[in-house]
Scaffold this motif. Structure first.
Motif, PDB file in Angstrom:
ATOM      1  N   ALA A 101       0.860  -1.185   0.000  1.00  0.00           N
ATOM      2  CA  ALA A 101       0.000   0.000   0.000  1.00  0.00           C
ATOM      3  C   ALA A 101       0.894   1.233   0.000  1.00  0.00           C
ATOM      4  O   ALA A 101       1.985   1.220   0.583  1.00  0.00           O
ATOM      5  CB  ALA A 101      -0.928   0.006   1.206  1.00  0.00           C
ATOM      6  N   PHE A 102       0.435   2.294  -0.660  1.00  0.00           N
ATOM      7  CA  PHE A 102       1.202   3.533  -0.757  1.00  0.00           C
ATOM      8  C   PHE A 102       0.243   4.667  -1.108  1.00  0.00           C
ATOM      9  O   PHE A 102      -0.924   4.425  -1.422  1.00  0.00           O
ATOM     10  CB  PHE A 102       2.302   3.400  -1.819  1.00  0.00           C
ATOM     11  CG  PHE A 102       1.821   2.870  -3.142  1.00  0.00           C
ATOM     12  CD1 PHE A 102       1.296   3.720  -4.105  1.00  0.00           C
ATOM     13  CD2 PHE A 102       1.870   1.503  -3.410  1.00  0.00           C
ATOM     14  CE1 PHE A 102       0.834   3.224  -5.321  1.00  0.00           C
ATOM     15  CE2 PHE A 102       1.415   1.003  -4.623  1.00  0.00           C
ATOM     16  CZ  PHE A 102       0.892   1.870  -5.577  1.00  0.00           C
ATOM     17  N   CYS A 118      -8.336   1.427  -4.315  1.00  0.00           N
ATOM     18  CA  CYS A 118      -7.879   2.695  -3.748  1.00  0.00           C
ATOM     19  C   CYS A 118      -8.990   3.434  -3.023  1.00  0.00           C
ATOM     20  O   CYS A 118     -10.180   3.175  -3.233  1.00  0.00           O
ATOM     21  CB  CYS A 118      -7.241   3.582  -4.815  1.00  0.00           C
ATOM     22  SG  CYS A 118      -8.284   3.976  -6.214  1.00  0.00           S
ATOM     23  N   PHE A 119      -8.556   4.333  -2.170  1.00  0.00           N
ATOM     24  CA  PHE A 119      -9.420   5.203  -1.362  1.00  0.00           C
ATOM     25  C   PHE A 119      -8.961   6.641  -1.519  1.00  0.00           C
ATOM     26  O   PHE A 119      -7.791   6.905  -1.818  1.00  0.00           O
ATOM     27  CB  PHE A 119      -9.308   4.839   0.127  1.00  0.00           C
ATOM     28  CG  PHE A 119      -9.789   3.467   0.472  1.00  0.00           C
ATOM     29  CD1 PHE A 119     -11.091   3.259   0.892  1.00  0.00           C
ATOM     30  CD2 PHE A 119      -8.936   2.375   0.386  1.00  0.00           C
ATOM     31  CE1 PHE A 119     -11.540   1.990   1.215  1.00  0.00           C
ATOM     32  CE2 PHE A 119      -9.375   1.099   0.702  1.00  0.00           C
ATOM     33  CZ  PHE A 119     -10.682   0.908   1.119  1.00  0.00           C
ATOM     34  N   ASN A 120      -9.880   7.570  -1.288  1.00  0.00           N
ATOM     35  CA  ASN A 120      -9.509   8.969  -1.110  1.00  0.00           C
ATOM     36  C   ASN A 120      -8.653   9.013   0.156  1.00  0.00           C
ATOM     37  O   ASN A 120      -9.108   8.585   1.226  1.00  0.00           O
ATOM     38  CB  ASN A 120     -10.771   9.818  -0.962  1.00  0.00           C
ATOM     39  CG  ASN A 120     -10.498  11.279  -0.731  1.00  0.00           C
ATOM     40  OD1 ASN A 120      -9.496  11.661  -0.131  1.00  0.00           O
ATOM     41  ND2 ASN A 120     -11.416  12.114  -1.167  1.00  0.00           N
ATOM     42  N   LEU A 145      -4.270  -7.275   0.530  1.00  0.00           N
ATOM     43  CA  LEU A 145      -4.720  -5.874   0.537  1.00  0.00           C
ATOM     44  C   LEU A 145      -5.062  -5.433   1.958  1.00  0.00           C
ATOM     45  O   LEU A 145      -4.687  -4.350   2.392  1.00  0.00           O
ATOM     46  CB  LEU A 145      -5.925  -5.700  -0.383  1.00  0.00           C
ATOM     47  CG  LEU A 145      -5.646  -5.771  -1.887  1.00  0.00           C
ATOM     48  CD1 LEU A 145      -6.958  -5.870  -2.660  1.00  0.00           C
ATOM     49  CD2 LEU A 145      -4.831  -4.573  -2.355  1.00  0.00           C
ATOM     50  N   ALA A 146      -5.787  -6.291   2.686  1.00  0.00           N
ATOM     51  CA  ALA A 146      -6.188  -5.950   4.052  1.00  0.00           C
ATOM     52  C   ALA A 146      -4.969  -5.713   4.948  1.00  0.00           C
ATOM     53  O   ALA A 146      -4.918  -4.741   5.706  1.00  0.00           O
ATOM     54  CB  ALA A 146      -7.076  -7.045   4.629  1.00  0.00           C
ATOM     55  N   LEU A 166      -4.932   6.674  -1.497  1.00  0.00           N
ATOM     56  CA  LEU A 166      -4.304   5.560  -0.810  1.00  0.00           C
ATOM     57  C   LEU A 166      -4.560   4.347  -1.699  1.00  0.00           C
ATOM     58  O   LEU A 166      -5.715   4.030  -2.002  1.00  0.00           O
ATOM     59  CB  LEU A 166      -4.931   5.353   0.567  1.00  0.00           C
ATOM     60  CG  LEU A 166      -4.566   4.063   1.305  1.00  0.00           C
ATOM     61  CD1 LEU A 166      -3.069   3.973   1.539  1.00  0.00           C
ATOM     62  CD2 LEU A 166      -5.336   3.971   2.614  1.00  0.00           C
ATOM     63  N   VAL A 167      -3.494   3.695  -2.134  1.00  0.00           N
ATOM     64  CA  VAL A 167      -3.596   2.610  -3.110  1.00  0.00           C
ATOM     65  C   VAL A 167      -3.106   1.307  -2.510  1.00  0.00           C
ATOM     66  O   VAL A 167      -2.050   1.260  -1.870  1.00  0.00           O
ATOM     67  CB  VAL A 167      -2.758   2.939  -4.375  1.00  0.00           C
ATOM     68  CG1 VAL A 167      -2.809   1.790  -5.376  1.00  0.00           C
ATOM     69  CG2 VAL A 167      -3.218   4.240  -5.009  1.00  0.00           C
ATOM     70  N   GLY A 168      -3.864   0.240  -2.723  1.00  0.00           N
ATOM     71  CA  GLY A 168      -3.423  -1.111  -2.419  1.00  0.00           C
ATOM     72  C   GLY A 168      -3.181  -1.840  -3.728  1.00  0.00           C
ATOM     73  O   GLY A 168      -3.981  -1.698  -4.672  1.00  0.00           O
ATOM     74  N   LEU A 169      -2.083  -2.595  -3.815  1.00  0.00           N
ATOM     75  CA  LEU A 169      -1.705  -3.263  -5.059  1.00  0.00           C
ATOM     76  C   LEU A 169      -1.130  -4.631  -4.727  1.00  0.00           C
ATOM     77  O   LEU A 169      -0.359  -4.760  -3.770  1.00  0.00           O
ATOM     78  CB  LEU A 169      -0.666  -2.407  -5.786  1.00  0.00           C
ATOM     79  CG  LEU A 169      -0.322  -2.734  -7.223  1.00  0.00           C
ATOM     80  CD1 LEU A 169      -1.519  -2.509  -8.146  1.00  0.00           C
ATOM     81  CD2 LEU A 169       0.863  -1.880  -7.684  1.00  0.00           C
TER      82      LEU A 169
END
Length: 193
Positions: free
Chosen positions: A11-12, A35-37, A113-114, A167-170
């Motif tokens: 995540a980044f 992703c999230f805001n 991701l979690a 906020l991105v999870g990959l």
């Protein structure tokens, strides 16, 4: 380039205008993106709105990925593959049990991701349908879906541009069937405007 080892995730954060390149270094490997805001995690990536506004299930160069509030989160700037999925949820332990009949623990994109997003205050239940980069889901006229090997070849990539603080999870997807029988790494890089 930063490597995400096979069957793991990261995540980044991304700033508006910053670009994210996701590359398949070995070919035939999927990467799940959610992703999230960054300033309001009540705003997240929406498969339904993105597909609705694009009028296609096959999002590629020029399309936008929208939030649940109908705001653009990411734009696809370049796409060397042209085939991705926005229908399937990330593989999970429950999926391996229900669909594959596997009662043993198995790495999964949802769990990865979690784990990666937890330090940012995100709970597992906040992770919904991912943009499955390079995943090749075929949909038949009957409505039946099935997974074929990814069309990505060695070194091919997709480039996104952030349109808000994100906020991105990959992940490097953990499901062998989705990745032509073998899970491999994914690489990514963050590019300043």
């Amino acid at each position: 380039m930063i490597e995400i080892p096979a069957q793991t995730g990261v995540a980044f954060t991304l700033r508006p205008g910053q670009r994210l390149r996701v590359r398949d270094p070995e070919g035939l490997q999927v990467s799940d993106l959610f992703c999230f805001n960054r300033t309001d995690p009540g705003e997240w990536l929406s498969s339904g709105r993105s597909v609705d506004y694009a009028d296609t299930l096959l999002l590629t160069t020029g399309h936008a990925l929208y939030s649940n509030r109908s705001r653009v989160m990411l734009r696809i700037v370049e796409d060397e593959v042209g085939r991705h999925d926005f229908l399937m949820t990330p593989c999970s332990l429950a999926m391996f049990r229900l669909v594959a009949g596997n009662e043993e623990w198995h790495p999964s994109c949802h769990e990865n991701l979690a784990k990666s997003l937890a330090p940012f205050g995100i709970s597992p239940d906040q992770i919904s349908t991912t943009f499955n980069i390079f995943m090749n889901v075929v949909f038949e006229p009957s409505g039946r879906l099935h997974i074929e090997p990814p069309l990505s070849r060695v070194g091919q990539s997709i480039l996104f541009q952030a349109e808000m603080e994100l906020l991105v999870g990959l992940t490097a997807c953990s499901h062998e069937e989705t990745n032509a029988g073998r899970c491999k790494p994914i690489t990514y890089e963050l590019l300043d405007p």
